[in-house]
Design an enzyme around this catalytic site. Structure first.
Site, PDB file in Angstrom:
ATOM      1  N   ARG A   1      -8.802   5.194  -8.045  1.00 19.91           N
ATOM      2  CA  ARG A   1      -9.313   3.845  -8.285  1.00 19.91           C
ATOM      3  C   ARG A   1     -10.239   3.795  -9.487  1.00 19.91           C
ATOM      4  NH1 ARG A   1     -12.490   2.970  -3.155  1.00 19.91           N
ATOM      5  NH2 ARG A   1     -12.872   5.119  -3.670  1.00 19.91           N
TER       6      ARG A   1
ATOM      7  N   SER B   1     -11.695   1.709   2.245  1.00 21.92           N
ATOM      8  CA  SER B   1     -11.712   1.434   3.688  1.00 21.92           C
ATOM      9  C   SER B   1     -13.141   1.302   4.192  1.00 21.92           C
ATOM     10  CB  SER B   1     -10.974   2.546   4.435  1.00 21.92           C
ATOM     11  OG  SER B   1      -9.603   2.535   4.089  1.00 21.92           O
TER      12      SER B   1
ATOM     13  N   LYS C   1     -14.471  12.157  12.206  1.00 24.99           N
ATOM     14  CA  LYS C   1     -14.846  10.760  11.987  1.00 24.99           C
ATOM     15  C   LYS C   1     -14.621   9.942  13.247  1.00 24.99           C
ATOM     16  CE  LYS C   1     -13.737  10.528   7.064  1.00 24.99           C
ATOM     17  NZ  LYS C   1     -12.914   9.844   6.051  1.00 24.99           N
TER      18      LYS C   1
ATOM     19  N   HIS D   1      -4.131   0.521  -0.961  1.00 22.97           N
ATOM     20  CA  HIS D   1      -3.141   1.456  -0.407  1.00 22.97           C
ATOM     21  C   HIS D   1      -1.737   0.871  -0.505  1.00 22.97           C
ATOM     22  CE1 HIS D   1      -6.621   2.785   2.406  1.00 22.97           C
ATOM     23  NE2 HIS D   1      -6.493   3.715   1.466  1.00 22.97           N
TER      24      HIS D   1
END
Length: 166
Positions: free
Chosen positions: A95, A133, A46, A22
């Site tokens: 990514r 993450s 979440k 990030h």
């Protein structure tokens, strides 16, 4: 819309936790845009490691030397947030190839909902391309070393969490 808001790029995400991938994307973005707004999503679905206000503060600390980086939180649809800020560019990190399908779908849906917003995809340095993450939280939860994978303010906060849970 004024010219300033058109040059504002929004980098949305949960950033729970913020990691070096990030950080790399934000540092690349400030070379392209005069102002980057890191927008922390408040996702009630979440169970986060850090509350949204904690994530905002950790991100502010991480980019304290870059005045062109601003940080805030939001909830709801990204396109509504974009309209509210007047921003015209969404930044997304890409990514690996497996990110493409999801990110492309989201970009097309955002375009459908808000045609004046464009999505710009940036790739991190290769050394950060494997980071997520979720993976960082798994390593940390199992007692693994995350030094160098997250910025120093996040590492300190995670070490404090670990110490508090003992």
């Amino acid at each position: 819309m004024n010219g300033e808001s058109q040059l504002l790029a929004v980098y949305p995400g949960s950033f729970d936790p913020l990691h070096m991938g990030h950080v790399d994307i934000v540092r690349r973005a400030v070379r392209l845009f005069p102002q980057v707004l890191v927008a922390v999503l408040e996702n009630t679905e979440k169970k986060p490691l850090f509350a949204p206000d904690e994530r905002v503060e950790l991100i502010r600390q991480t980019f304290s030397e870059l005045p062109q980086v601003k940080v805030t939180s939001f909830s709801g649809l990204l396109v509504d947030f974009m309209r509210a800020t007047g921003a015209r560019v969404v930044l997304r990190g890409m990514r690996v190839v497996s990110d493409f399908e999801y990110e492309f779908q989201m970009a097309l849906m955002n375009r459908r909902l808000c045609p004046e917003v464009e999505t710009v995809f940036l790739t991190p340095q290769e050394e950060f391309s494997y980071l997520s993450s979720r993976l960082i939280k798994e390593i940390w939860a199992l007692g693994g070393n995350i030094r160098g994978l997250v910025p120093p303010p996040v590492l300190a906060a995670m070490e404090n969490l670990r110490g508090a849970s003992r």
